[in-house]
Design a protein around this motif. Structure first.
Motif, PDB file in Angstrom:
ATOM      1  N   GLY A 112       0.939  -1.274  -0.036  1.00  0.00           N
ATOM      2  CA  GLY A 112       0.013   0.251   0.049  1.00  0.00           C
ATOM      3  C   GLY A 112       0.788   1.267  -0.031  1.00  0.00           C
ATOM      4  N   LEU A 113       2.200   1.198  -0.089  1.00  0.00           N
ATOM      5  CA  LEU A 113       3.184   2.206  -0.202  1.00  0.00           C
ATOM      6  C   LEU A 113       4.000   2.272  -1.068  1.00  0.00           C
ATOM      7  N   PRO A 114       3.676   2.341  -2.180  1.00  0.00           N
ATOM      8  CA  PRO A 114       4.273   2.331  -3.347  1.00  0.00           C
ATOM      9  C   PRO A 114       5.633   3.288  -3.393  1.00  0.00           C
ATOM     10  N   GLY A 115       6.586   2.825  -3.474  1.00  0.00           N
ATOM     11  CA  GLY A 115       7.822   3.490  -3.474  1.00  0.00           C
ATOM     12  C   GLY A 115       8.912   3.424  -2.176  1.00  0.00           C
ATOM     13  N   VAL A 116       7.993   2.762  -1.064  1.00  0.00           N
ATOM     14  CA  VAL A 116       8.998   2.533  -0.180  1.00  0.00           C
ATOM     15  C   VAL A 116       9.774   1.062  -0.311  1.00  0.00           C
ATOM     16  N   SER A 117      10.877   1.026   0.293  1.00  0.00           N
ATOM     17  CA  SER A 117      11.624  -0.405   0.210  1.00  0.00           C
ATOM     18  C   SER A 117      11.467  -1.007   1.660  1.00  0.00           C
ATOM     19  N   PRO A 118      11.411  -2.474   1.243  1.00  0.00           N
ATOM     20  CA  PRO A 118      11.168  -3.261   2.490  1.00  0.00           C
ATOM     21  C   PRO A 118      12.145  -2.865   3.772  1.00  0.00           C
ATOM     22  N   ASN A 119      13.405  -2.517   3.657  1.00  0.00           N
ATOM     23  CA  ASN A 119      14.220  -1.862   4.667  1.00  0.00           C
ATOM     24  C   ASN A 119      13.691  -0.611   5.539  1.00  0.00           C
ATOM     25  N   VAL A 120      13.430   0.191   4.311  1.00  0.00           N
ATOM     26  CA  VAL A 120      12.929   1.623   5.034  1.00  0.00           C
ATOM     27  C   VAL A 120      11.659   1.108   5.979  1.00  0.00           C
ATOM     28  N   LEU A 121      10.710   0.564   5.193  1.00  0.00           N
ATOM     29  CA  LEU A 121       9.482   0.116   6.128  1.00  0.00           C
ATOM     30  C   LEU A 121       9.864  -0.562   7.273  1.00  0.00           C
ATOM     31  N   SER A 122      10.861  -1.558   7.403  1.00  0.00           N
ATOM     32  CA  SER A 122      11.059  -2.158   8.517  1.00  0.00           C
ATOM     33  C   SER A 122      11.721  -1.193   9.485  1.00  0.00           C
ATOM     34  N   GLN A 123      12.504  -0.243   9.063  1.00  0.00           N
ATOM     35  CA  GLN A 123      13.087   0.946  10.152  1.00  0.00           C
ATOM     36  C   GLN A 123      11.895   1.535  10.455  1.00  0.00           C
ATOM     37  N   ARG A 124      10.978   2.042   9.540  1.00  0.00           N
ATOM     38  CA  ARG A 124       9.909   2.960  10.114  1.00  0.00           C
ATOM     39  C   ARG A 124       9.157   2.425  11.211  1.00  0.00           C
ATOM     40  N   LEU A 125       8.896   0.924  11.012  1.00  0.00           N
ATOM     41  CA  LEU A 125       7.846   0.249  11.958  1.00  0.00           C
ATOM     42  C   LEU A 125       8.628   0.018  13.352  1.00  0.00           C
ATOM     43  N   ARG A 126      10.005  -0.124  13.209  1.00  0.00           N
ATOM     44  CA  ARG A 126      10.691  -0.386  14.350  1.00  0.00           C
ATOM     45  C   ARG A 126      10.806   0.998  15.000  1.00  0.00           C
ATOM     46  N   GLU A 127      10.881   2.210  14.515  1.00  0.00           N
ATOM     47  CA  GLU A 127      10.894   3.327  15.199  1.00  0.00           C
ATOM     48  C   GLU A 127       9.637   3.699  15.949  1.00  0.00           C
ATOM     49  N   LEU A 128       8.702   3.450  15.010  1.00  0.00           N
ATOM     50  CA  LEU A 128       7.333   3.907  15.510  1.00  0.00           C
ATOM     51  C   LEU A 128       6.944   2.860  16.677  1.00  0.00           C
ATOM     52  N   THR A 129       7.379   1.904  16.746  1.00  0.00           N
ATOM     53  CA  THR A 129       7.138   0.713  17.972  1.00  0.00           C
ATOM     54  C   THR A 129       7.853   1.275  19.007  1.00  0.00           C
ATOM     55  N   GLU A 130       9.334   1.462  18.833  1.00  0.00           N
ATOM     56  CA  GLU A 130       9.826   2.156  20.193  1.00  0.00           C
ATOM     57  C   GLU A 130       9.024   3.396  20.534  1.00  0.00           C
ATOM     58  N   HIS A 131       8.752   4.162  19.719  1.00  0.00           N
ATOM     59  CA  HIS A 131       8.071   5.558  20.066  1.00  0.00           C
ATOM     60  C   HIS A 131       6.764   5.215  20.841  1.00  0.00           C
ATOM     61  N   GLY A 132       6.052   4.013  20.651  1.00  0.00           N
ATOM     62  CA  GLY A 132       4.971   3.634  21.299  1.00  0.00           C
ATOM     63  C   GLY A 132       3.576   4.078  20.520  1.00  0.00           C
ATOM     64  N   VAL A 133       3.757   4.260  19.032  1.00  0.00           N
ATOM     65  CA  VAL A 133       2.936   4.548  18.211  1.00  0.00           C
ATOM     66  C   VAL A 133       2.279   3.339  17.631  1.00  0.00           C
ATOM     67  N   VAL A 134       3.159   2.264  17.337  1.00  0.00           N
ATOM     68  CA  VAL A 134       2.816   1.032  16.669  1.00  0.00           C
ATOM     69  C   VAL A 134       3.095  -0.138  17.434  1.00  0.00           C
ATOM     70  N   GLN A 135       2.223  -1.004  17.723  1.00  0.00           N
ATOM     71  CA  GLN A 135       2.570  -2.281  18.302  1.00  0.00           C
ATOM     72  C   GLN A 135       2.392  -3.715  17.536  1.00  0.00           C
ATOM     73  N   ARG A 136       3.346  -4.630  17.766  1.00  0.00           N
ATOM     74  CA  ARG A 136       3.213  -5.821  16.931  1.00  0.00           C
ATOM     75  C   ARG A 136       2.090  -6.749  17.702  1.00  0.00           C
ATOM     76  N   ARG A 137       1.532  -7.632  16.919  1.00  0.00           N
ATOM     77  CA  ARG A 137       0.885  -8.604  17.467  1.00  0.00           C
ATOM     78  C   ARG A 137       0.843 -10.105  16.818  1.00  0.00           C
ATOM     79  N   GLU A 138       1.087 -10.818  17.402  1.00  0.00           N
ATOM     80  CA  GLU A 138       1.362 -12.258  16.774  1.00  0.00           C
ATOM     81  C   GLU A 138       0.090 -13.036  16.982  1.00  0.00           C
ATOM     82  N   MET A 139      -0.190 -13.668  15.767  1.00  0.00           N
ATOM     83  CA  MET A 139      -1.453 -14.301  15.657  1.00  0.00           C
ATOM     84  C   MET A 139      -1.139 -15.867  15.873  1.00  0.00           C
ATOM     85  N   GLY A 140      -1.596 -16.471  16.516  1.00  0.00           N
ATOM     86  CA  GLY A 140      -1.236 -17.939  17.011  1.00  0.00           C
ATOM     87  C   GLY A 140      -1.574 -18.779  15.872  1.00  0.00           C
TER      88      GLY A 140
END
Length: 226
Positions: free
Chosen positions: A45-73
């Protein structure tokens, strides 16, 4: 978080930009406003973003408490990304930014994704029309299902299905939906082609289409000499 860049300014605007000011960060939040997504769904859904950059942004947003990961069993074993309560508090700010940004000159290329189209409904919703548009509606766009609920003075949209029978349902693909919203084809032409289908009684389907198209309908032009 020590490696993240900061403005070093105690102002709330600067501190907010420290969190979501990096390129792609606000768009990641935008694409999670309607509900959780897998990494590949975000990437698509984000044309132009690379997997590495997306991973970095998700990691940063998670560290800041904006995003969280949820594991489906088992049996799916899927990792989902979703907004925290603090992250969801960004919704009115991003909707207002979308209203403001829609007045900027359009890009010569590029197309709105389905999340952006549906968020435009929220951004352009007129509470004064809530009574006329009240209902529970489903949008089936390609493989995704979205639920729109119009209440007393607001519309809520998320990736979900109605708990019971929706008042009306729209089924189409993203290209057709985009073409209708961009006024490249009329709703009637899309219906005649079979690429867009509506179900529900005629009053409910009219409310659904009014809800969908309201943000994309150009305002009437004043009469000549007025």
């Amino acid at each position: 978080m020590s490696g993240l860049r900061s403005y070093g300014d105690p102002c709330g605007v600067a501190r907010g930009l420290d969190v979501i000011g990096e390129r792609w960060a606000a768009l990641v939040v935008r694409d999670l406003l309607l509900g959780p997504k897998r990494f590949n769904d975000l990437l698509g859904g984000l044309p132009g973003v690379s997997p590495n950059v997306l991973s970095q942004r998700l990691r940063e947003l998670t560290e800041h408490g904006v995003v969280q990961r949820r594991e489906m069993g088992a049996p799916t074993r899927v990792r989902l990304y979703e907004l925290t309560d603090w992250g969801r508090a960004l919704e009115p700010l991003l909707l207002q930014l979308g209203r403001w940004g829609s007045q900027a000159p359009p890009l010569p290329e590029g197309a709105l994704g389905v999340d952006s189209l549906l968020l435009s409904i929220k951004a352009g919703f007129d509470p004064a029309q809530a009574a006329e548009l009240r209902g529970v509606y489903e949008f089936h766009v390609d493989a995704d299902t979205y639920l729109a609920e119009v209440g007393d003075d607001s519309v809520q949209i998320r990736r979900d299905t109605a708990p019971g029978r929706p008042d009306a349902t729209l089924t189409t693909d993203i290209d057709t939906l985009r073409a209708v919203c961009d006024h490249q084809i009329t709703l009637d032409a899309a219906l005649d082609s079979g690429k867009l289908r509506l179900s529900g009684d005629k009053h409910a389907t009219r409310r659904l289409t009014d809800l969908l198209l309201a943000p994309f309908t150009p305002p009437p032009q004043p009469a000549a000499g007025a």
